[in-house]
Scaffold this motif. Sequence first.
Motif, PDB file in Angstrom:
ATOM      1  N   UNK A 122       0.808  -1.212   0.000  1.00 21.95           N
ATOM      2  CA  UNK A 122       0.000   0.000   0.000  1.00 21.95           C
ATOM      3  C   UNK A 122       0.848   1.273   0.000  1.00 21.95           C
ATOM      4  N   UNK A 123       0.212   2.345  -0.438  1.00 20.46           N
ATOM      5  CA  UNK A 123       0.694   3.705  -0.176  1.00 20.46           C
ATOM      6  C   UNK A 123      -0.448   4.448   0.510  1.00 20.46           C
ATOM      7  N   UNK A 124      -0.122   5.530   1.177  1.00 18.38           N
ATOM      8  CA  UNK A 124      -1.139   6.313   1.893  1.00 18.38           C
ATOM      9  C   UNK A 124      -1.667   7.438   1.010  1.00 18.38           C
ATOM     10  N   UNK A 125      -2.924   7.806   1.266  1.00 16.69           N
ATOM     11  CA  UNK A 125      -3.528   8.967   0.627  1.00 16.69           C
ATOM     12  C   UNK A 125      -3.766  10.065   1.632  1.00 16.69           C
ATOM     13  N   UNK A 126      -4.329  11.176   1.197  1.00 13.62           N
ATOM     14  CA  UNK A 126      -4.557  12.299   2.103  1.00 13.62           C
ATOM     15  C   UNK A 126      -5.537  11.952   3.219  1.00 13.62           C
ATOM     16  N   UNK A 127      -6.542  11.118   2.952  1.00 14.87           N
ATOM     17  CA  UNK A 127      -7.521  10.767   3.983  1.00 14.87           C
ATOM     18  C   UNK A 127      -6.877  10.017   5.150  1.00 14.87           C
ATOM     19  N   UNK A 128      -5.763   9.357   4.878  1.00 13.81           N
ATOM     20  CA  UNK A 128      -5.132   8.541   5.913  1.00 13.81           C
ATOM     21  C   UNK A 128      -4.369   9.382   6.936  1.00 13.81           C
ATOM     22  N   UNK A 129      -4.355  10.689   6.719  1.00 17.66           N
ATOM     23  CA  UNK A 129      -3.736  11.620   7.669  1.00 17.66           C
ATOM     24  C   UNK A 129      -4.769  12.581   8.260  1.00 17.66           C
ATOM     25  N   UNK A 130      -6.047  12.305   8.039  1.00 18.28           N
ATOM     26  CA  UNK A 130      -7.092  13.232   8.491  1.00 18.28           C
ATOM     27  C   UNK A 130      -7.282  13.223   9.998  1.00 18.28           C
ATOM     28  N   UNK A 131      -7.206  12.033  10.615  1.00 17.06           N
ATOM     29  CA  UNK A 131      -7.415  11.927  12.065  1.00 17.06           C
ATOM     30  C   UNK A 131      -6.377  10.967  12.647  1.00 17.06           C
ATOM     31  N   UNK A 132      -6.056  11.117  13.926  1.00 15.34           N
ATOM     32  CA  UNK A 132      -5.127  10.177  14.560  1.00 15.34           C
ATOM     33  C   UNK A 132      -5.601   8.731  14.440  1.00 15.34           C
ATOM     34  N   UNK A 133      -6.902   8.500  14.504  1.00 15.94           N
ATOM     35  CA  UNK A 133      -7.435   7.142  14.427  1.00 15.94           C
ATOM     36  C   UNK A 133      -7.193   6.524  13.049  1.00 15.94           C
ATOM     37  N   UNK A 134      -7.520   7.248  11.982  1.00 16.29           N
ATOM     38  CA  UNK A 134      -7.301   6.735  10.623  1.00 16.29           C
ATOM     39  C   UNK A 134      -5.819   6.449  10.396  1.00 16.29           C
ATOM     40  N   UNK A 135      -4.969   7.337  10.888  1.00 19.83           N
ATOM     41  CA  UNK A 135      -3.519   7.192  10.726  1.00 19.83           C
ATOM     42  C   UNK A 135      -3.027   5.954  11.479  1.00 19.83           C
ATOM     43  N   UNK A 136      -3.473   5.802  12.704  1.00 16.80           N
ATOM     44  CA  UNK A 136      -3.033   4.676  13.543  1.00 16.80           C
ATOM     45  C   UNK A 136      -3.450   3.336  12.932  1.00 16.80           C
ATOM     46  N   UNK A 137      -4.680   3.255  12.408  1.00 13.25           N
ATOM     47  CA  UNK A 137      -5.189   1.995  11.864  1.00 13.25           C
ATOM     48  C   UNK A 137      -4.453   1.571  10.600  1.00 13.25           C
ATOM     49  N   UNK A 138      -3.703   2.495  10.003  1.00 14.66           N
ATOM     50  CA  UNK A 138      -2.861   2.140   8.851  1.00 14.66           C
ATOM     51  C   UNK A 138      -1.413   1.957   9.279  1.00 14.66           C
ATOM     52  N   UNK A 139      -0.837   2.992   9.874  1.00 18.53           N
ATOM     53  CA  UNK A 139       0.602   2.997  10.146  1.00 18.53           C
ATOM     54  C   UNK A 139       0.999   2.159  11.357  1.00 18.53           C
ATOM     55  N   UNK A 140       0.045   1.800  12.208  1.00 18.31           N
ATOM     56  CA  UNK A 140       0.324   0.893  13.323  1.00 18.31           C
ATOM     57  C   UNK A 140      -0.349  -0.460  13.115  1.00 18.31           C
ATOM     58  N   UNK A 141      -0.804  -0.728  11.907  1.00 15.00           N
ATOM     59  CA  UNK A 141      -1.486  -1.987  11.622  1.00 15.00           C
ATOM     60  C   UNK A 141      -0.476  -3.120  11.474  1.00 15.00           C
ATOM     61  N   UNK A 142      -0.974  -4.328  11.382  1.00 18.59           N
ATOM     62  CA  UNK A 142      -0.099  -5.490  11.159  1.00 18.59           C
ATOM     63  C   UNK A 142       0.510  -5.469   9.761  1.00 18.59           C
ATOM     64  N   UNK A 143      -0.013  -4.600   8.883  1.00 16.89           N
ATOM     65  CA  UNK A 143       0.512  -4.459   7.527  1.00 16.89           C
ATOM     66  C   UNK A 143       1.361  -3.196   7.379  1.00 16.89           C
ATOM     67  N   UNK A 144       1.760  -2.625   8.504  1.00 16.34           N
ATOM     68  CA  UNK A 144       2.532  -1.371   8.466  1.00 16.34           C
ATOM     69  C   UNK A 144       3.821  -1.504   7.656  1.00 16.34           C
ATOM     70  N   UNK A 145       4.429  -2.684   7.700  1.00 13.68           N
ATOM     71  CA  UNK A 145       5.709  -2.877   7.003  1.00 13.68           C
ATOM     72  C   UNK A 145       5.527  -3.113   5.509  1.00 13.68           C
ATOM     73  N   UNK A 146       4.296  -3.076   5.025  1.00 12.08           N
ATOM     74  CA  UNK A 146       4.032  -3.269   3.592  1.00 12.08           C
ATOM     75  C   UNK A 146       3.843  -1.940   2.853  1.00 12.08           C
ATOM     76  N   UNK A 147       4.178  -0.847   3.513  1.00 12.28           N
ATOM     77  CA  UNK A 147       4.114   0.463   2.859  1.00 12.28           C
ATOM     78  C   UNK A 147       5.220   0.608   1.817  1.00 12.28           C
ATOM     79  N   UNK A 148       4.891   1.205   0.682  1.00 10.05           N
ATOM     80  CA  UNK A 148       5.833   1.338  -0.439  1.00 10.05           C
ATOM     81  C   UNK A 148       6.396   2.750  -0.594  1.00 10.05           C
ATOM     82  N   UNK A 149       5.994   3.674   0.272  1.00 12.90           N
ATOM     83  CA  UNK A 149       6.362   5.082   0.122  1.00 12.90           C
ATOM     84  C   UNK A 149       7.876   5.295   0.103  1.00 12.90           C
ATOM     85  N   UNK A 150       8.343   5.966  -0.946  1.00 12.24           N
ATOM     86  CA  UNK A 150       9.740   6.430  -1.088  1.00 12.24           C
ATOM     87  C   UNK A 150      10.757   5.299  -1.242  1.00 12.24           C
ATOM     88  N   UNK A 151      10.304   4.133  -1.690  1.00 16.64           N
ATOM     89  CA  UNK A 151      11.264   3.048  -1.906  1.00 16.64           C
ATOM     90  C   UNK A 151      10.840   2.196  -3.088  1.00 16.64           C
TER      91      UNK A 151
END
Length: 227
Positions: free
Chosen positions: A59-88
């Motif tokens: 995955x990559x993140x979109x603007x909605x994923x930074x709208x609230x601490x909850x939305x951000x946490x459920x992505x960036x602290x999820x069990x799939x957090x290490x599957x982010x492709x940003x900047x690599x």
Amino acid sequence: MNPQNKVLFAGDPHGNFKPLIAAVHKYKPEAVVLLGDYDLDIPLEVCLQEIVGLTQIWWIAGNHDFETPSKHKHLFDSALADKGLHLKVTEIAGLRIAGLGGIFLGRVWYPPQQPKWRGKQHYLHNQPVNSRHMAMSLKYKGAIWHDEFEALKTLRADILVTHEAPGSHRHGFDVISELAAAMGVKNIFHGHLHENYAGMVKNNIKVVGVADRAVADLMGNTLMNGS
């Protein structure tokens, strides 16, 4: 398996993952790449529990994923957090896939204007002394920063996935087209603008826009038009 289905690209789910889950069951890809804007009220792996283990999930993140601490946490602290492709660049199903999440933000950098800040450190060092210790706001964390963008140009990839659109779209950015050319990619897949379309930018790079909740294959064919 049809080779063009070995990697599928999912447009902004906005909380509805059913079309993506259906596509995985039907087409059995080696991997799926999600293009941002999840609007998560539970962790990402819970939303995708039906397909975790059936396919690789990136995955990559979109603007909605930074709208609230909850939305951000459920992505960036999820069990799939290490599957982010940003900047690599990551090898996925035999393809080198590069990621650029987030959006251009006027108070940081909004091409073709010059960046207001060279990077996060430049920005933080120019904040009032009494606020430098404070964490960067989510809005700023979700921005595309010039120095990170320039560093990505030095890498090589086959495919670039972005949330923002390149210059092929009327609301896109030529700098993303230039990034893709510098990286030697052949295809760009992007979300954000809720439109299925195919286009072309410099160096005959093919662009595929994937609409919200839609799923596309490697050739840019729309396999699921989400509802």
